[in-house]
Design an enzyme around this catalytic site. Structure first.
Site, mmCIF file in Angstrom:
data_model
loop_
_atom_site.group_PDB
_atom_site.id
_atom_site.type_symbol
_atom_site.label_atom_id
_atom_site.label_comp_id
_atom_site.label_asym_id
_atom_site.label_seq_id
_atom_site.Cartn_x
_atom_site.Cartn_y
_atom_site.Cartn_z
ATOM 1 N N GLU A 114 -5.832 15.324 0.807
ATOM 2 C CA GLU A 114 -6.903 14.323 0.810
ATOM 3 C C GLU A 114 -7.313 13.929 2.215
ATOM 4 O O GLU A 114 -6.471 13.738 3.080
ATOM 5 C CB GLU A 114 -6.413 13.047 0.115
ATOM 6 C CG GLU A 114 -6.597 13.081 -1.366
ATOM 7 C CD GLU A 114 -6.194 11.770 -2.023
ATOM 8 O OE1 GLU A 114 -6.413 10.697 -1.448
ATOM 9 O OE2 GLU A 114 -5.652 11.846 -3.136
ATOM 10 N N CYS A 153 -9.816 9.512 8.060
ATOM 11 C CA CYS A 153 -8.390 9.333 7.792
ATOM 12 C C CYS A 153 -7.801 10.698 7.428
ATOM 13 O O CYS A 153 -8.189 11.300 6.432
ATOM 14 C CB CYS A 153 -8.236 8.332 6.644
ATOM 15 S SG CYS A 153 -6.554 8.120 6.097
ATOM 16 N N CYS A 187 4.972 14.217 0.719
ATOM 17 C CA CYS A 187 5.701 13.436 1.724
ATOM 18 C C CYS A 187 7.127 13.262 1.216
ATOM 19 O O CYS A 187 7.351 13.211 0.018
ATOM 20 C CB CYS A 187 5.034 12.067 1.886
ATOM 21 S SG CYS A 187 5.810 11.003 3.122
ATOM 22 N N CYS A 220 8.495 6.155 -0.221
ATOM 23 C CA CYS A 220 8.077 4.759 -0.414
ATOM 24 C C CYS A 220 7.682 4.557 -1.884
ATOM 25 O O CYS A 220 6.926 5.360 -2.433
ATOM 26 C CB CYS A 220 6.909 4.397 0.502
ATOM 27 S SG CYS A 220 7.297 4.566 2.248
ATOM 28 N N CYS A 262 3.850 4.443 -3.152
ATOM 29 C CA CYS A 262 2.911 5.424 -2.614
ATOM 30 C C CYS A 262 2.822 6.681 -3.484
ATOM 31 O O CYS A 262 3.837 7.269 -3.854
ATOM 32 C CB CYS A 262 3.344 5.791 -1.198
ATOM 33 S SG CYS A 262 2.284 7.020 -0.429
ATOM 34 N N GLY A 287 1.414 12.025 3.914
ATOM 35 C CA GLY A 287 2.421 12.537 4.826
ATOM 36 C C GLY A 287 2.866 11.527 5.851
ATOM 37 O O GLY A 287 2.207 10.520 6.086
ATOM 38 N N GLU A 288 4.031 11.784 6.450
ATOM 39 C CA GLU A 288 4.525 10.950 7.534
ATOM 40 C C GLU A 288 4.307 11.738 8.826
ATOM 41 O O GLU A 288 4.972 12.744 9.068
ATOM 42 C CB GLU A 288 6.021 10.649 7.308
ATOM 43 C CG GLU A 288 6.750 10.065 8.504
ATOM 44 C CD GLU A 288 6.068 8.864 9.171
ATOM 45 O OE1 GLU A 288 5.612 7.946 8.480
ATOM 46 O OE2 GLU A 288 5.994 8.866 10.419
ATOM 47 N N SER A 325 -0.165 6.094 12.119
ATOM 48 C CA SER A 325 0.612 5.156 11.322
ATOM 49 C C SER A 325 1.936 5.797 10.888
ATOM 50 O O SER A 325 1.963 6.911 10.383
ATOM 51 C CB SER A 325 -0.214 4.766 10.089
ATOM 52 O OG SER A 325 0.519 3.913 9.254
ATOM 53 N N SER A 380 4.067 0.760 9.438
ATOM 54 C CA SER A 380 4.041 0.273 8.061
ATOM 55 C C SER A 380 5.317 -0.531 7.817
ATOM 56 O O SER A 380 6.371 0.036 7.575
ATOM 57 C CB SER A 380 3.981 1.455 7.084
ATOM 58 O OG SER A 380 2.805 2.192 7.306
ATOM 59 N N LEU A 381 5.180 -1.833 7.915
ATOM 60 C CA LEU A 381 6.363 -2.693 7.809
ATOM 61 C C LEU A 381 6.600 -3.086 6.342
ATOM 62 O O LEU A 381 7.641 -2.795 5.780
ATOM 63 C CB LEU A 381 6.149 -3.917 8.702
ATOM 64 C CG LEU A 381 7.374 -4.763 8.999
ATOM 65 C CD1 LEU A 381 8.452 -3.956 9.669
ATOM 66 C CD2 LEU A 381 6.980 -5.952 9.872
ATOM 67 N N HIS A 382 5.634 -3.781 5.786
ATOM 68 C CA HIS A 382 5.580 -4.082 4.344
ATOM 69 C C HIS A 382 6.635 -5.047 3.821
ATOM 70 O O HIS A 382 6.542 -5.514 2.680
ATOM 71 C CB HIS A 382 5.620 -2.807 3.492
ATOM 72 C CG HIS A 382 4.523 -1.832 3.791
ATOM 73 N ND1 HIS A 382 3.308 -2.203 4.305
ATOM 74 C CD2 HIS A 382 4.467 -0.487 3.662
ATOM 75 C CE1 HIS A 382 2.540 -1.126 4.462
ATOM 76 N NE2 HIS A 382 3.220 -0.070 4.098
ATOM 77 N N ASN A 424 -2.675 -1.174 -3.578
ATOM 78 C CA ASN A 424 -3.529 -0.412 -4.462
ATOM 79 C C ASN A 424 -2.628 0.134 -5.568
ATOM 80 O O ASN A 424 -1.835 1.031 -5.303
ATOM 81 C CB ASN A 424 -4.048 0.773 -3.646
ATOM 82 C CG ASN A 424 -5.519 0.950 -3.779
ATOM 83 O OD1 ASN A 424 -6.084 0.708 -4.836
ATOM 84 N ND2 ASN A 424 -6.121 1.398 -2.701
ATOM 85 N N CYS A 467 -3.783 6.164 -1.828
ATOM 86 C CA CYS A 467 -3.521 7.405 -1.083
ATOM 87 C C CYS A 467 -2.826 8.412 -1.976
ATOM 88 O O CYS A 467 -1.842 8.103 -2.623
ATOM 89 C CB CYS A 467 -2.580 7.163 0.098
ATOM 90 S SG CYS A 467 -2.836 5.644 0.950
HETATM 91 N N1 SAH Z 1 3.431 7.796 6.392
HETATM 92 C C1 SAH Z 1 2.606 6.963 7.214
HETATM 93 C C2 SAH Z 1 1.122 7.167 7.049
HETATM 94 C C3 SAH Z 1 0.571 7.402 5.685
HETATM 95 S S1 SAH Z 1 0.438 6.075 4.568
HETATM 96 C C4 SAH Z 1 2.969 5.528 7.006
HETATM 97 O O1 SAH Z 1 3.818 5.234 6.178
HETATM 98 O O2 SAH Z 1 2.460 4.684 7.738
HETATM 99 C C5 SAH Z 1 -0.796 5.000 5.215
HETATM 100 C C6 SAH Z 1 -0.586 3.554 4.810
HETATM 101 O O3 SAH Z 1 -0.903 3.343 3.424
HETATM 102 C C7 SAH Z 1 0.852 3.100 4.990
HETATM 103 O O4 SAH Z 1 0.870 1.813 5.537
HETATM 104 C C8 SAH Z 1 1.346 3.083 3.558
HETATM 105 O O5 SAH Z 1 2.478 2.296 3.408
HETATM 106 C C9 SAH Z 1 0.129 2.581 2.826
HETATM 107 N N2 SAH Z 1 0.139 2.803 1.384
HETATM 108 C C10 SAH Z 1 0.709 3.797 0.671
HETATM 109 N N3 SAH Z 1 0.518 3.633 -0.637
HETATM 110 C C11 SAH Z 1 -0.219 2.525 -0.780
HETATM 111 C C12 SAH Z 1 -0.738 1.823 -1.894
HETATM 112 N N4 SAH Z 1 -0.528 2.238 -3.144
HETATM 113 N N5 SAH Z 1 -1.443 0.697 -1.645
HETATM 114 C C13 SAH Z 1 -1.657 0.254 -0.390
HETATM 115 N N6 SAH Z 1 -1.186 0.865 0.696
HETATM 116 C C14 SAH Z 1 -0.463 1.993 0.507
#
Ligand code: SAH
Length: 345
Positions: free
Chosen positions: A91, A104, A111, A115, A118, A158-159, A190, A213-215, A289, A332
């Site tokens: 994508e 993007c 990946c 997470c 995701c 992907g990371e 990211s 990506s802290l979260h 999302n 994503c």
């Molecule tokens: N692997 C990298 C980059 C890809 S993900 C990373 O983790 O940063 C890009 C961003 O989208 C990250 O912050 C990820 O945590 C977030 N993300 C993934 N799934 C998501 C979802 N369902 N809703 C909102 N953000 C999401």
């Protein structure tokens, strides 16, 4: 074995040209053709037929073709599914902002970071993308758009730091004078928090913007939604982020996904505020999302605003991610999963 021209830096193309007994300036022509998005060596019409044949014996251009495209009627956001040479799909998303289009990019098929919220990680890692396939997404989309794209975020599937060498090579390719000429300051990478790679990036001195990506700020709760937290804890991650900001003098973005009942308490907002207070940082709140495979929910707007207000009181720049392309939305990696599942049926 054939080698992908798109994965080559300019000096490497120059070597190819010279080794085949051609003049140096041919490299410039090849590089221009690549940046314009030709998909075969035959399309490089300013090169002699003879030279093209010689090139084709050892070199090719990796495939990044549009397989499927969705365009938002609301804001022009486009979601592309790009097909690679081996049939894998990735994508790529194009967003239209006031200051121009931004893309993007994905760095891996799937990946392996795991997470929980995701979609890209549901089936694990399939493979790394080559530098040519990473830049190929940009070239393909730019050609489709017919307009220069000057801003890149590496936030697709992907990371990126799990594919470090190819990522760094891509950064060099995309910056090349005869190529796309993207300034490093227009690129944001990211990461979910591969601490040693953050340090490595910092040492390389390529001045990209870093997003983390802290979260979640509670260590045990972060481990539950982001397995990488078991390897590198929050303390060392923030430390690495602050160090990156101090050395590069660039604001580091902390992405914080708001998931109802999981990451959105006001205590967590306060903890996040105290962690980042006074540092060169920016917090981007991302209402989650929802993905089909999991049951995470987005908090309501009031909750999001309350969370943001706490952070603003710590004098930290805090934005809420605007939802683009909500009519073609999906998290994503969700489009890829939907199309693969549909085509399997
Ligand atoms: N692997 C990298 C980059 C890809 S993900 C990373 O983790 O940063 C890009 C961003 O989208 C990250 O912050 C990820 O945590 C977030 N993300 C993934 N799934 C998501 C979802 N369902 N809703 C909102 N953000 C999401």
């Amino acid at each position: 074995m054939c080698v992908d021209l798109r994965s080559m830096e300019y000096y490497e193309v120059e070597e190819v040209v010279l080794n085949l007994g051609e003049k140096k300036y041919r490299a410039k022509q090849i590089y221009n053709f690549l940046a314009k998005g030709v998909s075969s060596i035959d399309e490089m019409y300013t090169l002699s037929k003879d030279f093209r044949e010689k090139l084709k014996e050892r070199y090719y251009i990796c495939k990044t073709d549009i397989y499927h495209k969705l365009e938002s009627n609301l804001d022009g956001t486009r979601k592309y599914l790009i097909e690679l040479g081996d049939g894998n799909l990735i994508e790529t998303v194009l967003m239209i902002y006031k200051n121009g289009p931004s893309i993007c990019l994905s760095t891996q098929v799937g990946c392996r970071m795991g997470c929980k919220f995701c979609a890209s990680t549901v089936d694990g890692l399939v493979r790394n993308l080559t530098p040519g396939e990473i830049i190929g997404q940009m070239i393909t989309v730019q050609k489709d758009l017919g307009e220069r794209i000057a801003n890149i975020v590496i936030m697709g599937s992907g990371e990126p730091f799990d594919n470090f060498d190819n990522l760094v090579k891509f950064l060099k390719l995309v910056h090349e004078d005869y190529g796309l000429q993207i300034g490093y300051r227009h690129i944001t990478i990211s990461t979910c928090g591969l601490v040693p790679k953050i340090r490595e990036m910092e040492k390389l001195g390529i001045p990209i913007n870093l997003a983390i990506s802290l979260h979640q700020v509670e260590q045990n709760k972060r481990e539950e939604i982001m397995p990488i937290a078991k390897v590198y804890d929050i303390e060392e991650l923030i430390e690495a982020g602050k160090h990156y900001a101090n050395v590069t003098k660039r604001r580091v973005t902390y992405e914080y996904a708001l998931i109802e009942g999981v990451t959105d308490s006001l205590e967590e907002a306060h903890k996040l505020g105290s962690l980042l207070k006074g540092s060169l940082s920016l917090i981007n709140l991302i209402p989650i999302n929802p993905i089909k495979e999991k049951s995470f929910k987005k908090p309501n707007l009031k909750r999001v605003q309350a969370f943001q207000k706490v952070l603003l009181n710590y004098h930290i720049i805090t934005t809420v991610r605007r939802e683009l392309g909500s009519d073609i939305n999906g998290a994503c990696g969700q489009l890829r999963r939907d199309v693969i599942n549909r085509d399997k049926r």
